[in-house]
Design an enzyme around this catalytic site. Structure first.
Site, mmCIF file in Angstrom:
data_model
loop_
_atom_site.group_PDB
_atom_site.id
_atom_site.type_symbol
_atom_site.label_atom_id
_atom_site.label_comp_id
_atom_site.label_asym_id
_atom_site.label_seq_id
_atom_site.Cartn_x
_atom_site.Cartn_y
_atom_site.Cartn_z
ATOM 1 N N CYS A 109 0.861 -1.183 0.000
ATOM 2 C CA CYS A 109 0.000 0.000 0.000
ATOM 3 C C CYS A 109 0.895 1.229 0.000
ATOM 4 O O CYS A 109 1.907 1.246 0.697
ATOM 5 C CB CYS A 109 -0.886 -0.008 1.246
ATOM 6 S SG CYS A 109 -1.906 1.472 1.400
ATOM 7 N N HIS A 150 -9.024 -3.543 -2.027
ATOM 8 C CA HIS A 150 -8.060 -2.749 -1.265
ATOM 9 C C HIS A 150 -8.495 -1.277 -1.232
ATOM 10 O O HIS A 150 -8.506 -0.647 -0.167
ATOM 11 C CB HIS A 150 -6.677 -2.904 -1.915
ATOM 12 C CG HIS A 150 -5.584 -2.115 -1.281
ATOM 13 N ND1 HIS A 150 -4.505 -2.704 -0.658
ATOM 14 C CD2 HIS A 150 -5.376 -0.775 -1.172
ATOM 15 C CE1 HIS A 150 -3.699 -1.752 -0.196
ATOM 16 N NE2 HIS A 150 -4.206 -0.570 -0.502
ATOM 17 N N GLU A 151 -8.858 -0.743 -2.389
ATOM 18 C CA GLU A 151 -9.229 0.688 -2.454
ATOM 19 C C GLU A 151 -10.549 0.950 -1.728
ATOM 20 O O GLU A 151 -10.690 1.966 -1.045
ATOM 21 C CB GLU A 151 -9.311 1.157 -3.911
ATOM 22 C CG GLU A 151 -8.013 1.031 -4.710
ATOM 23 C CD GLU A 151 -6.786 1.593 -4.014
ATOM 24 O OE1 GLU A 151 -6.904 2.581 -3.270
ATOM 25 O OE2 GLU A 151 -5.693 1.021 -4.201
ATOM 26 N N HIS A 154 -10.053 1.297 1.901
ATOM 27 C CA HIS A 154 -9.558 2.625 2.295
ATOM 28 C C HIS A 154 -10.716 3.580 2.607
ATOM 29 O O HIS A 154 -10.606 4.431 3.481
ATOM 30 C CB HIS A 154 -8.725 3.253 1.162
ATOM 31 C CG HIS A 154 -7.272 2.892 1.200
ATOM 32 N ND1 HIS A 154 -6.453 3.172 2.275
ATOM 33 C CD2 HIS A 154 -6.471 2.302 0.282
ATOM 34 C CE1 HIS A 154 -5.230 2.761 2.018
ATOM 35 N NE2 HIS A 154 -5.204 2.219 0.815
HETATM 36 ZN ZN ZN Z 1 -3.598 1.337 -0.072
#
Ligand code: ZN
Length: 183
Positions: A109, A150-151, A154
């Site tokens: 990341c 993953h995004e 966030h």
């Molecule tokens: Zn990330």
């Protein structure tokens, strides 16, 4: 304009980001943010960037996996990850509506100085808006599905380290030295 990417420990990375209305999406501050995030992501050669990573707590992320990034990997590594080129894409107010299968790989990341193995769904369906505020349905598998998950994490204040098998944590340098070439 290149944006500063905030690092783990910045409170904004732990906030639940806010939805954007169509009017907000079409406004110049958000259109400028999208353009600057795209420029920043290309400059650092990353595959995904969420707005909280540049200090803006809104539910927006961009994804782009360019073929030239794949030259760093062997073809068997790319096929194991089902990693293929993904054209630049903006996702806004995304929701994962379906998850299937699972896959475990080392994952990094841009906001976290270490890597580790993260188990994620192999295939996902995501409903979101694009940069024009139009509804989209994305069916993704392999590395593309991983980037999306993953995004989207966030936007909920979740970092990959929260989901990492802690015994697999490695610095980037040691990942390249000891683990990158392992299956
Ligand atoms: Zn990330």
């Amino acid at each position: 304009m290149w944006l500063k990417i905030v690092q783990a420990g910045e409170p904004v990375l732990r906030e639940k980001a806010k939805d954007l209305s169509k009017e907000e999406i079409l406004s110049s501050p958000i259109q400028d943010l999208i353009a600057n995030m795209q420029e920043t992501l290309r400059q650092i050669q990353g595959v995904g960037l969420a707005a909280p990573q540049v200090g803006v707590s809104v539910r927006l992320a961009i994804i782009e996996d360019r073929a030239e990034y794949h030259k760093l990997w062997r073809s068997d590594q790319l096929s194991a990850r089902q990693r293929k080129e993904v054209p630049c894409q903006v996702i806004i107010n995304p929701k994962i509506t379906k998850r299937e299968g699972e896959a475990s790989f080392f994952e990094g990341c841009l906001s976290v100085p270490v890597m580790g193995i993260v188990k994620r769904a192999l295939t996902v369906t995501v409903e979101c808006l694009n940069e024009k505020g139009e509804p989209q349905i994305i069916h993704a598998t392999g590395w593309y599905a991983r980037i999306l998950q993953h995004e989207i994490d966030h936007l909920d204040g979740i970092l990959n380290i929260d989901k990492t098998d802690i015994k697999t944590v490695t610095t980037m340098e040691n990942f390249n030295r000891f683990w990158k070439d392992k299956s």
